[in-house]
Every structure is written in C-alpha cells, then in structure tokens.
Motif scaffolding. Structure first.
Motif, PDB file in Angstrom:
ATOM      1  N   TYR A 128       1.554  -1.236  -0.267  1.00 11.41           N
ATOM      2  CA  TYR A 128      -0.136   0.489  -0.041  1.00 11.41           C
ATOM      3  C   TYR A 128       1.034   1.113   0.554  1.00 11.41           C
ATOM      4  CZ  TYR A 128      -3.959  -3.647   0.951  1.00 11.41           C
ATOM      5  OH  TYR A 128      -5.211  -3.865   1.304  1.00 11.41           O
ATOM      6  N   SER A 129       0.596   2.563  -0.776  1.00 15.19           N
ATOM      7  CA  SER A 129       0.804   3.780  -0.603  1.00 15.19           C
ATOM      8  C   SER A 129      -0.009   4.361   0.708  1.00 15.19           C
ATOM      9  CB  SER A 129       0.855   4.515  -1.925  1.00 15.19           C
ATOM     10  OG  SER A 129       2.281   3.360  -2.376  1.00 15.19           O
ATOM     11  N   ILE A 130       0.406   5.713   1.406  1.00 17.92           N
ATOM     12  CA  ILE A 130      -0.413   6.684   1.850  1.00 17.92           C
ATOM     13  C   ILE A 130      -0.155   7.815   0.753  1.00 17.92           C
ATOM     14  CG2 ILE A 130      -0.993   7.894   3.918  1.00 17.92           C
ATOM     15  CD1 ILE A 130       0.124   4.869   5.156  1.00 17.92           C
ATOM     16  N   PHE A 131      -1.152   8.648   0.677  1.00 18.12           N
ATOM     17  CA  PHE A 131      -1.123   9.932   0.273  1.00 18.12           C
ATOM     18  C   PHE A 131      -1.913  11.368   0.994  1.00 18.12           C
ATOM     19  CE2 PHE A 131      -0.975   7.087  -2.889  1.00 18.12           C
ATOM     20  CZ  PHE A 131      -0.274   7.036  -3.483  1.00 18.12           C
ATOM     21  N   THR A 132      -1.592  11.959   1.362  1.00 20.10           N
ATOM     22  CA  THR A 132      -2.276  12.809   1.696  1.00 20.10           C
ATOM     23  C   THR A 132      -2.603  14.318   1.209  1.00 20.10           C
ATOM     24  OG1 THR A 132      -0.999  14.415   3.076  1.00 20.10           O
ATOM     25  CG2 THR A 132      -1.661  12.107   3.845  1.00 20.10           C
ATOM     26  N   ALA A 140      -0.375  24.019  20.542  1.00 22.37           N
ATOM     27  CA  ALA A 140      -1.024  24.941  22.332  1.00 22.37           C
ATOM     28  C   ALA A 140      -2.142  24.288  21.909  1.00 22.37           C
ATOM     29  CB  ALA A 140      -0.980  26.802  21.433  1.00 22.37           C
ATOM     30  N   GLU A 141      -3.012  23.908  20.719  1.00 22.32           N
ATOM     31  CA  GLU A 141      -4.684  23.745  20.438  1.00 22.32           C
ATOM     32  C   GLU A 141      -4.213  22.167  21.099  1.00 22.32           C
ATOM     33  OE1 GLU A 141      -7.331  25.371  20.225  1.00 22.32           O
ATOM     34  OE2 GLU A 141      -5.772  27.166  20.407  1.00 22.32           O
ATOM     35  N   SER A 142      -4.019  21.550  20.552  1.00 24.48           N
ATOM     36  CA  SER A 142      -3.632  19.827  21.279  1.00 24.48           C
ATOM     37  C   SER A 142      -4.529  18.995  19.719  1.00 24.48           C
ATOM     38  CB  SER A 142      -3.578  19.237  22.192  1.00 24.48           C
ATOM     39  OG  SER A 142      -2.780  20.120  24.094  1.00 24.48           O
ATOM     40  N   TYR A 143      -4.184  19.221  18.700  1.00 29.34           N
ATOM     41  CA  TYR A 143      -4.812  18.665  18.120  1.00 29.34           C
ATOM     42  C   TYR A 143      -3.575  18.215  16.353  1.00 29.34           C
ATOM     43  CZ  TYR A 143      -6.259  22.590  14.934  1.00 29.34           C
ATOM     44  OH  TYR A 143      -6.005  23.600  14.004  1.00 29.34           O
ATOM     45  N   LEU A 144      -4.467  17.131  15.978  1.00 27.53           N
ATOM     46  CA  LEU A 144      -3.394  16.907  13.921  1.00 27.53           C
ATOM     47  C   LEU A 144      -4.347  16.539  13.341  1.00 27.53           C
ATOM     48  CD1 LEU A 144      -1.025  15.788  12.660  1.00 27.53           C
ATOM     49  CD2 LEU A 144      -1.547  14.233  13.243  1.00 27.53           C
ATOM     50  N   LYS A 145      -4.940  17.457  12.029  1.00 34.33           N
ATOM     51  CA  LYS A 145      -5.599  16.811  11.274  1.00 34.33           C
ATOM     52  C   LYS A 145      -4.959  17.402   9.925  1.00 34.33           C
ATOM     53  CE  LYS A 145      -9.273  19.883   9.193  1.00 34.33           C
ATOM     54  NZ  LYS A 145     -10.164  20.955   8.451  1.00 34.33           N
ATOM     55  N   ILE A 146      -5.451  16.435   9.032  1.00 36.62           N
ATOM     56  CA  ILE A 146      -5.455  14.970   7.943  1.00 36.62           C
ATOM     57  C   ILE A 146      -6.346  15.807   7.093  1.00 36.62           C
ATOM     58  CG2 ILE A 146      -4.506  13.580   6.733  1.00 36.62           C
ATOM     59  CD1 ILE A 146      -3.598  12.240   9.578  1.00 36.62           C
ATOM     60  N   ASP A 147      -5.807  16.008   5.980  1.00 38.58           N
ATOM     61  CA  ASP A 147      -7.025  16.176   4.378  1.00 38.58           C
ATOM     62  C   ASP A 147      -6.824  15.482   3.778  1.00 38.58           C
ATOM     63  OD1 ASP A 147      -8.697  18.418   5.993  1.00 38.58           O
ATOM     64  OD2 ASP A 147      -7.576  20.126   5.363  1.00 38.58           O
ATOM     65  N   GLY A 148      -7.090  14.907   3.241  1.00 35.74           N
ATOM     66  CA  GLY A 148      -7.326  13.891   1.721  1.00 35.74           C
ATOM     67  C   GLY A 148      -6.638  12.914   2.192  1.00 35.74           C
ATOM     68  N   PHE A 149      -6.923  12.096   3.070  1.00 35.52           N
ATOM     69  CA  PHE A 149      -5.744  10.791   3.131  1.00 35.52           C
ATOM     70  C   PHE A 149      -6.584   9.846   2.635  1.00 35.52           C
ATOM     71  CE2 PHE A 149      -5.459   6.651   5.607  1.00 35.52           C
ATOM     72  CZ  PHE A 149      -4.809   6.187   6.128  1.00 35.52           C
ATOM     73  N   ARG A 150      -5.237   8.996   1.986  1.00 36.77           N
ATOM     74  CA  ARG A 150      -6.108   8.195   0.978  1.00 36.77           C
ATOM     75  C   ARG A 150      -4.054   6.818   1.072  1.00 36.77           C
ATOM     76  NH1 ARG A 150      -5.412   9.266  -4.834  1.00 36.77           N
ATOM     77  NH2 ARG A 150      -3.729  10.835  -4.210  1.00 36.77           N
ATOM     78  N   SER A 172      -9.114  -0.310   0.106  1.00 33.09           N
ATOM     79  CA  SER A 172      -8.571   1.424   0.140  1.00 33.09           C
ATOM     80  C   SER A 172      -9.388   2.095   0.437  1.00 33.09           C
ATOM     81  CB  SER A 172      -9.076   1.634  -1.902  1.00 33.09           C
ATOM     82  OG  SER A 172      -8.442   2.298  -2.305  1.00 33.09           O
ATOM     83  N   ILE A 173      -8.717   3.445   1.172  1.00 27.45           N
ATOM     84  CA  ILE A 173      -9.307   3.876   2.508  1.00 27.45           C
ATOM     85  C   ILE A 173      -9.241   5.730   1.387  1.00 27.45           C
ATOM     86  CG2 ILE A 173      -9.594   4.665   4.276  1.00 27.45           C
ATOM     87  CD1 ILE A 173      -8.321   1.939   5.100  1.00 27.45           C
ATOM     88  N   ALA A 174      -9.922   6.293   1.083  1.00 29.36           N
ATOM     89  CA  ALA A 174     -10.073   7.537   1.412  1.00 29.36           C
ATOM     90  C   ALA A 174     -11.023   8.306   1.907  1.00 29.36           C
ATOM     91  CB  ALA A 174     -10.662   8.166  -0.249  1.00 29.36           C
ATOM     92  N   THR A 175     -10.416   9.852   2.666  1.00 30.44           N
ATOM     93  CA  THR A 175     -11.480  10.312   3.633  1.00 30.44           C
ATOM     94  C   THR A 175     -11.254  11.772   2.702  1.00 30.44           C
ATOM     95  OG1 THR A 175      -9.349  10.627   5.475  1.00 30.44           O
ATOM     96  CG2 THR A 175     -11.324   8.620   5.243  1.00 30.44           C
ATOM     97  N   GLN A 176     -11.962  12.340   3.649  1.00 30.50           N
ATOM     98  CA  GLN A 176     -12.184  13.964   3.500  1.00 30.50           C
ATOM     99  C   GLN A 176     -10.981  14.933   4.554  1.00 30.50           C
ATOM    100  OE1 GLN A 176     -15.352  16.047   2.864  1.00 30.50           O
ATOM    101  NE2 GLN A 176     -14.815  17.801   3.141  1.00 30.50           N
ATOM    102  N   SER A 177     -11.410  14.410   5.711  1.00 35.87           N
ATOM    103  CA  SER A 177     -10.389  15.037   6.781  1.00 35.87           C
ATOM    104  C   SER A 177     -10.181  13.817   7.953  1.00 35.87           C
ATOM    105  CB  SER A 177     -11.130  16.631   6.943  1.00 35.87           C
ATOM    106  OG  SER A 177     -11.012  16.612   8.480  1.00 35.87           O
ATOM    107  N   ILE A 178      -9.472  13.277   8.298  1.00 41.19           N
ATOM    108  CA  ILE A 178      -9.057  13.226   9.846  1.00 41.19           C
ATOM    109  C   ILE A 178      -8.658  14.244  11.166  1.00 41.19           C
ATOM    110  CG2 ILE A 178      -7.604  11.503  11.088  1.00 41.19           C
ATOM    111  CD1 ILE A 178      -7.773   9.480   8.430  1.00 41.19           C
ATOM    112  N   LYS A 179      -9.223  14.258  12.121  1.00 38.36           N
ATOM    113  CA  LYS A 179      -8.628  15.521  12.819  1.00 38.36           C
ATOM    114  C   LYS A 179      -8.403  14.225  14.733  1.00 38.36           C
ATOM    115  CE  LYS A 179      -8.984  20.010  14.925  1.00 38.36           C
ATOM    116  NZ  LYS A 179     -10.711  21.036  15.413  1.00 38.36           N
ATOM    117  N   LEU A 180      -7.535  14.026  14.958  1.00 36.21           N
ATOM    118  CA  LEU A 180      -7.044  13.958  16.648  1.00 36.21           C
ATOM    119  C   LEU A 180      -7.016  14.915  17.236  1.00 36.21           C
ATOM    120  CD1 LEU A 180      -4.084  11.639  15.671  1.00 36.21           C
ATOM    121  CD2 LEU A 180      -6.847  10.787  15.257  1.00 36.21           C
TER     122      LEU A 180
END
Length: 201
Positions: A128-132, A140-150, A172-180
């Motif tokens: 597999y390959s990963i793209f974003t 400071a806000e303690s978050y990580l946001k990933i857009d266009g994860f595939r 195969s996985i694709a998401t518009q946004s992932i936020k931790l």
C-alpha cells in the motif's frame, strides 16, 4: 535570516537572545539506515558539553522554517524516496534552551509549535501507499488534522490474491478529513505512546 540578535546581552549574561530566525526556500534530503542502533542515552554528549561559563543558554522568540521539499530515503534505495512532502511550514514560539532543559526528553522549552505541510507520499509499505492533501498540527490546541487521506493498494485485487498465500483483505481507504483532538504530546515524547481524547473522520 536572523533578526535582532542581542550581542550586548550575550557579553553581559552569557546568553543568546534572538527575536526571530527565518529559514526559507530550502530542501531537505535525509538518508536513514534501519540497522543503525539508537544511542543508549538520548541526551547527547554534544548538548551536555555545549554549556560553560562562557555560554549559559539561548532564547529565541520565533523560529520559522519554510522548506520547499522534504524527502527521506533508505540506505538500500537512494534513488527513490519512500517518504516525500512537497512543502513544510514550521513555526515555533518562545524557545528556551539552558542546562536545565537539556535534561528533559525534549531538550528545549517552547510555548507553541505549528506545522503545516502540502501533500505527502509514503511508499514504505509493501502493498500500500499513503497520500495526503495537507497536514496541520498545533501543539497549543493539541490537535492534528489530516486532509485528503488515502490508503491506496499498489496491486490489483487479483495480483494481491496471487501473492498472498493466506487469507487477507484487500482494501482502499479515502477520507476527506481526519482530526485527532486532545493529543498528549508529553506522553508521546517521554514514552513513544500516541494518545488522544477523540477522533473525527
């Protein structure tokens, strides 16, 4: 570019005070060797010997890094990067390093880190390959946001089934946004454990 370096303060107090460090338009190529052993002591001899009666520490108001590209290669394949980011923007505020901070797992104190990248590609996995599209991190806000994860398979389903001798899913996985949210950065720095309070997809 280094702005407002306080030379007189260094002469008087043996500490470096800088208002801003700005590095722009550079590229980073990094070569790793997975067989290299990590040092037993993470606080390096260089850092411990850095301070003396002539140098007692450094304070930097802001560090800005704007890299055009970051590419990581494995020593066995120097022609093709297994991890690549097209742009990296890093902002760190209120940085302090002194004989006390180097005793910590992160040898500097700071108030905020913001990281923003363009799209990145990870090709280290066998099938597999990963793209974003974009990654944004704010300590400071303690978050990580990933857009266009595939997560994209390198082989067709038929080819994959021929190569795998045991039952395993092909996906195969694709998401518009992932936020931790609520990332525990201190726990990650000290123990290598990534923990967070919530996940939004």
């Amino acid at each position: 570019k280094i702005s407002e370096l306080q030379i007189l303060d260094f002469i008087r107090y043996k500490k470096i005070d800088i208002e801003e460090i700005d590095l722009t338009g550079f590229k980073v190529n990094y070569l790793i060797n997975a067989n290299t052993k990590e040092p037993e002591h993470k606080n390096t001899l260089f850092l411990h010997n850095l301070f003396s009666d002539q140098f007692q520490g450094a304070n930097v108001g802001t560090i800005r890094l704007n890299a055009e590209a970051l590419r990581i290669f494995h020593v066995d394949n120097k022609d093709s990067a297994f991890f690549e980011i097209d742009t990296v923007q890093l902002l760190i505020k209120d940085i302090t390093m002194n004989p006390e901070t180097i005793k910590k797992s992160i040898p500097v104190d700071f108030k905020d880190i913001q990281i923003k990248t363009g799209h990145f590609t990870l090709n280290s996995m066998k099938y597999y390959s990963i793209f974003t599209a974009e990654v944004y991190f704010d300590i400071a806000e303690s978050y990580l946001k990933i857009d266009g994860f595939r997560l994209i398979p390198k082989l067709s389903k038929a080819e994959y089934n021929r190569k795998i001798s045991y039952n395993n899913d092909w996906f195969s996985i694709a998401t518009q946004s992932i936020k931790l949210n609520g990332l525990n950065i201190e726990d990650f720095a000290n123990n290598g454990m990534l923990s967070f309070s919530s996940l939004q997809i």
